[in-house]
Design an enzyme around this catalytic site. Structure first.
Site, PDB file in Angstrom:
ATOM      1  N   LYS A 195       9.835 140.559  41.291  1.00  0.00           N
ATOM      2  CA  LYS A 195      10.069 140.807  42.922  1.00  0.00           C
ATOM      3  C   LYS A 195      11.567 140.484  42.888  1.00  0.00           C
ATOM      4  CE  LYS A 195       7.429 141.648  45.601  1.00  0.00           C
ATOM      5  NZ  LYS A 195       6.878 142.919  46.025  1.00  0.00           N
ATOM      6  N   ASP A 252       8.981 135.184  49.756  1.00  0.00           N
ATOM      7  CA  ASP A 252       9.655 133.993  49.719  1.00  0.00           C
ATOM      8  C   ASP A 252       9.793 133.517  48.369  1.00  0.00           C
ATOM      9  OD1 ASP A 252       7.027 133.022  49.664  1.00  0.00           O
ATOM     10  OD2 ASP A 252       7.356 131.746  51.202  1.00  0.00           O
ATOM     11  N   GLU A 253       9.004 133.704  47.298  1.00  0.00           N
ATOM     12  CA  GLU A 253       9.017 133.553  46.137  1.00  0.00           C
ATOM     13  C   GLU A 253      10.355 133.531  45.351  1.00  0.00           C
ATOM     14  OE1 GLU A 253       5.631 133.197  43.897  1.00  0.00           O
ATOM     15  OE2 GLU A 253       4.239 132.852  45.349  1.00  0.00           O
TER      16      GLU A 253
HETATM   17  P1  NAD Z   1      -2.532 142.703  46.446  1.00  0.00           P
HETATM   18  O1  NAD Z   1      -2.739 142.326  44.983  1.00  0.00           O
HETATM   19  O2  NAD Z   1      -4.059 142.381  47.451  1.00  0.00           O
HETATM   20  O3  NAD Z   1      -2.811 144.537  46.552  1.00  0.00           O
HETATM   21  C1  NAD Z   1      -1.880 145.151  45.608  1.00  0.00           C
HETATM   22  C2  NAD Z   1      -2.052 146.658  45.875  1.00  0.00           C
HETATM   23  O4  NAD Z   1      -1.200 147.302  44.975  1.00  0.00           O
HETATM   24  C3  NAD Z   1      -3.502 147.019  45.191  1.00  0.00           C
HETATM   25  O5  NAD Z   1      -4.286 147.930  46.280  1.00  0.00           O
HETATM   26  C4  NAD Z   1      -3.262 147.576  44.008  1.00  0.00           C
HETATM   27  O6  NAD Z   1      -4.180 148.435  43.654  1.00  0.00           O
HETATM   28  C5  NAD Z   1      -2.054 148.328  44.369  1.00  0.00           C
HETATM   29  N1  NAD Z   1      -1.198 148.624  43.038  1.00  0.00           N
HETATM   30  C6  NAD Z   1      -0.942 147.752  42.155  1.00  0.00           C
HETATM   31  N2  NAD Z   1      -0.076 148.321  41.267  1.00  0.00           N
HETATM   32  C7  NAD Z   1      -0.075 149.669  41.773  1.00  0.00           C
HETATM   33  C8  NAD Z   1       0.694 150.605  41.086  1.00  0.00           C
HETATM   34  N3  NAD Z   1       1.416 150.725  40.032  1.00  0.00           N
HETATM   35  N4  NAD Z   1       0.784 151.823  41.703  1.00  0.00           N
HETATM   36  C9  NAD Z   1       0.248 152.068  43.014  1.00  0.00           C
HETATM   37  N5  NAD Z   1      -0.543 150.880  43.601  1.00  0.00           N
HETATM   38  C10 NAD Z   1      -0.493 149.704  42.980  1.00  0.00           C
HETATM   39  O7  NAD Z   1      -1.274 142.383  47.059  1.00  0.00           O
HETATM   40  P2  NAD Z   1      -1.017 141.711  48.372  1.00  0.00           P
HETATM   41  O8  NAD Z   1      -1.327 140.320  48.416  1.00  0.00           O
HETATM   42  O9  NAD Z   1      -1.586 142.708  49.802  1.00  0.00           O
HETATM   43  O10 NAD Z   1       0.786 141.859  48.414  1.00  0.00           O
HETATM   44  C11 NAD Z   1       0.976 143.171  48.870  1.00  0.00           C
HETATM   45  C12 NAD Z   1       2.827 142.899  48.839  1.00  0.00           C
HETATM   46  O11 NAD Z   1       3.256 142.057  49.552  1.00  0.00           O
HETATM   47  C13 NAD Z   1       3.284 142.682  47.372  1.00  0.00           C
HETATM   48  O12 NAD Z   1       4.346 143.496  47.158  1.00  0.00           O
HETATM   49  C14 NAD Z   1       3.518 141.063  47.536  1.00  0.00           C
HETATM   50  O13 NAD Z   1       4.435 140.765  46.462  1.00  0.00           O
HETATM   51  C15 NAD Z   1       4.063 140.941  48.763  1.00  0.00           C
HETATM   52  N6  NAD Z   1       3.760 139.761  49.456  1.00  0.00           N
HETATM   53  C16 NAD Z   1       2.593 139.139  49.139  1.00  0.00           C
HETATM   54  C17 NAD Z   1       2.292 137.849  50.117  1.00  0.00           C
HETATM   55  C18 NAD Z   1       0.855 137.077  49.771  1.00  0.00           C
HETATM   56  O14 NAD Z   1       0.744 136.040  50.456  1.00  0.00           O
HETATM   57  N7  NAD Z   1      -0.167 137.668  49.429  1.00  0.00           N
HETATM   58  C19 NAD Z   1       3.322 137.384  50.485  1.00  0.00           C
HETATM   59  C20 NAD Z   1       4.487 137.919  50.609  1.00  0.00           C
HETATM   60  C21 NAD Z   1       4.802 138.934  50.097  1.00  0.00           C
HETATM   61  O1  DAU Z   2       4.606 133.056  48.918  1.00  0.00           O
HETATM   62  C1  DAU Z   2       4.369 134.342  48.919  1.00  0.00           C
HETATM   63  C2  DAU Z   2       3.403 134.441  47.861  1.00  0.00           C
HETATM   64  O2  DAU Z   2       2.057 133.884  48.112  1.00  0.00           O
HETATM   65  C3  DAU Z   2       3.169 135.948  47.514  1.00  0.00           C
HETATM   66  O3  DAU Z   2       4.446 136.520  47.027  1.00  0.00           O
HETATM   67  C4  DAU Z   2       2.076 136.114  46.098  1.00  0.00           C
HETATM   68  O4  DAU Z   2       1.903 137.328  45.950  1.00  0.00           O
HETATM   69  C5  DAU Z   2       1.013 135.441  46.753  1.00  0.00           C
HETATM   70  O5  DAU Z   2      -0.148 135.612  45.670  1.00  0.00           O
HETATM   71  C6  DAU Z   2       1.234 133.849  47.023  1.00  0.00           C
HETATM   72  O6  DAU Z   2       1.549 133.118  45.821  1.00  0.00           O
HETATM   73  P1  DAU Z   2       1.030 131.586  45.437  1.00  0.00           P
HETATM   74  O7  DAU Z   2       1.083 131.389  44.228  1.00  0.00           O
HETATM   75  O8  DAU Z   2       1.583 130.851  46.464  1.00  0.00           O
HETATM   76  O9  DAU Z   2      -0.448 131.868  46.205  1.00  0.00           O
HETATM   77  P2  DAU Z   2      -1.925 131.184  45.451  1.00  0.00           P
HETATM   78  O10 DAU Z   2      -2.901 131.739  46.547  1.00  0.00           O
HETATM   79  O11 DAU Z   2      -2.080 132.121  44.242  1.00  0.00           O
HETATM   80  O12 DAU Z   2      -1.764 129.950  45.336  1.00  0.00           O
HETATM   81  C7  DAU Z   2      -1.406 129.179  46.424  1.00  0.00           C
HETATM   82  C8  DAU Z   2      -1.319 127.562  46.142  1.00  0.00           C
HETATM   83  O13 DAU Z   2      -2.494 127.085  45.683  1.00  0.00           O
HETATM   84  C9  DAU Z   2      -0.371 127.418  44.984  1.00  0.00           C
HETATM   85  O14 DAU Z   2       0.166 126.242  45.150  1.00  0.00           O
HETATM   86  C10 DAU Z   2      -1.382 127.477  43.805  1.00  0.00           C
HETATM   87  C11 DAU Z   2      -2.528 126.549  44.578  1.00  0.00           C
HETATM   88  N1  DAU Z   2      -3.875 127.141  43.827  1.00  0.00           N
HETATM   89  C12 DAU Z   2      -4.429 128.385  43.755  1.00  0.00           C
HETATM   90  C13 DAU Z   2      -5.345 128.819  43.112  1.00  0.00           C
HETATM   91  C14 DAU Z   2      -5.652 130.143  42.926  1.00  0.00           C
HETATM   92  C15 DAU Z   2      -4.880 126.111  43.521  1.00  0.00           C
HETATM   93  O15 DAU Z   2      -4.361 124.808  43.832  1.00  0.00           O
HETATM   94  N2  DAU Z   2      -6.034 126.540  43.005  1.00  0.00           N
HETATM   95  C16 DAU Z   2      -6.224 127.789  42.738  1.00  0.00           C
HETATM   96  O16 DAU Z   2      -7.691 128.003  42.163  1.00  0.00           O
END
Ligand code: NAD
Ligand code: DAU
Length: 339
Positions: A157, A126-127
């Site tokens: 992204k 959603d970012e």
């Molecule tokens: P994460 O950082 O936990 O995991 C990423 C994984 O990708 C790791 O296992 C890493 O080793 C692998 N990776 C990184 N670079 C690579 C490369 N060049 N080749 C092969 N593998 C590689 O990430 P996540 O939070 O599980 O997110 C997964 C996907 O979902 C991402 O595309 C992210 O943008 C998307 N996403 C995440 C969130 C969230 O809240 N975490 C929300 C929406 C979308």
């Molecule tokens: O919205 C989806 C995204 O959510 C994904 O695309 C990203 O991969 C994932 O990392 C996440 O991004 P955010 O930046 O929203 O997540 P994060 O957990 O880093 O931070 C959540 C919120 O908390 C944000 O407003 C920043 C704040 N934060 C984060 C950290 C790590 C703090 O206040 N303190 C902290 O130490």
């Protein structure tokens, strides 16, 4: 049916692999992961002995390796989770975000074109829509909201999404894209808000809240995200974008207070620190399209999901302690010391 899952040693990809092997007897899963700092074979340990599962270490941006994998493995569906995913790291060093998130996506789609594929699914976020103001709770991101990224992470992204749509239009590659809100749940790397706060609280360390803690995120339990992707790859319409979100908006400070309460820790651990640069204010997904077309709705309420998540971190201390006792310590120092 063979599904190639990239980034499956990470948080959501790992949960997706567990989910798919549990839900589908007739699917084989091939995980391709570079094992960056965020990749963890411990996350895949529960499935390593499953004959339907195979792991290959490779970088999605390495064309030769990826083409060889396609040639020998012939996957039917690709789900591309692999990415650099942490906004704060993208502010520190954008380069690797462009390489993995944009060029890696290109390599994966080129391999799909070369060897043929039933579906290429891009896991987006959603970012890519930027943020919404706090004083307009009536506004939500729909699939038609213009792309308007804020951080190097979200810009990478968003770029990948544009490339995926271009490959659909230009080359007829059968693609889908999902844009999900913030996930939480088991195997979440402790650099992210919820697991960081759980780990710090359990260790009686300060809980670093950026700015005033007013920023709002729309939290979704990771299994609900996995179920949505499963539906999209099997039933979603080719060429379409699907938003995924839980209508569960919460301010960061309320999440942190909830974690303190659940763990019986004092709120005096909360420490307000310098804000993230360019910090997005509010994310809020309108999931009407996926609900109407595919019948998807989130099943786990936040109150239950956060309890389950905290319990998982209590039951799996070794998983996250191994991380925070490793190179993560240097990251933590860089990011938080004197902030
Ligand atoms: P994460 O950082 O936990 O995991 C990423 C994984 O990708 C790791 O296992 C890493 O080793 C692998 N990776 C990184 N670079 C690579 C490369 N060049 N080749 C092969 N593998 C590689 O990430 P996540 O939070 O599980 O997110 C997964 C996907 O979902 C991402 O595309 C992210 O943008 C998307 N996403 C995440 C969130 C969230 O809240 N975490 C929300 C929406 C979308
Ligand atoms: O919205 C989806 C995204 O959510 C994904 O695309 C990203 O991969 C994932 O990392 C996440 O991004 P955010 O930046 O929203 O997540 P994060 O957990 O880093 O931070 C959540 C919120 O908390 C944000 O407003 C920043 C704040 N934060 C984060 C950290 C790590 C703090 O206040 N303190 C902290 O130490």
């Amino acid at each position: 049916m063979k599904i190639l899952v990239t980034g499956g040693a990470g948080f959501i990809g790992g949960n997706f692999i567990h989910y798919m092997l549990k839900e589908h007897d007739d699917h084989d899963i091939l995980c391709v992961d570079k094992l960056t700092y965020a990749g963890n074979m411990e996350t895949l340990a529960p499935v390593m002995d499953d004959p339907r599962f195979k792991f290959i270490k490779a970088d999605i941006a390495d064309r030769d390796s990826i083409f060889k994998i396609f040639e020998s493995e012939k996957p039917h569906i690709v789900v591309n989770f692999a990415a650099e995913s942490h906004v704060d790291r993208s502010i520190e060093d954008p380069g690797i975000f462009l390489k993995t998130n944009i060029l890696g996506t290109q390599v994966m789609m080129d391999a799909c074109r070369q060897y043929g594929i039933m579906r290429y699914h891009q896991v987006s976020t959603d970012e890519v829509y930027g943020d919404l103001p706090l004083d307009r709770p009536d506004l939500f991101f729909t699939e038609n909201t213009p792309i308007h990224a804020s951080s190097p992470y979200s810009a990478s992204k968003a770029s990948a999404d544009l490339l995926v749509q271009a490959y659909y239009r230009t080359f007829d590659l059968p693609v889908t894209i999902s844009r999900c809100s913030n996930n939480y749940g088991p195997y979440h790397f402790p650099e992210k808000l919820i697991p960081l706060m759980i780990a710090n609280a359990l260790n009686d360390k300060p809980l670093p809240v950026y700015g005033k803690g007013e920023n709002v995120r729309d939290w979704l339990y990771v299994e609900d995200h996995c179920r949505a992707i499963d539906l999209i790859i099997h039933k979603g319409r080719v060429g379409e974008v699907y938003n995924i979100g839980g209508h569960n908006e919460m301010a960061n400070i309320d999440i942190v207070k909830m974690i303190c309460k659940e763990l019986g820790k004092p709120e005096s651990l909360i420490t307000y620190v310098t804000d993230r640069k360019g910090h997005d204010m509010r994310y809020a997904i309108d999931p009407t399209k996926i609900h109407n077309e595919l019948g998807w709705l989130p099943e786990t309420k936040f109150a239950d999901g956060i309890k389950k998540t905290i319990q998982w971190y209590l039951d799996n201390r070794a998983w996250w302690e191994n991380i925070i006792n490793g190179e993560y310590q240097y990251y933590y120092k860089r990011m938080y010391e004197g902030r």
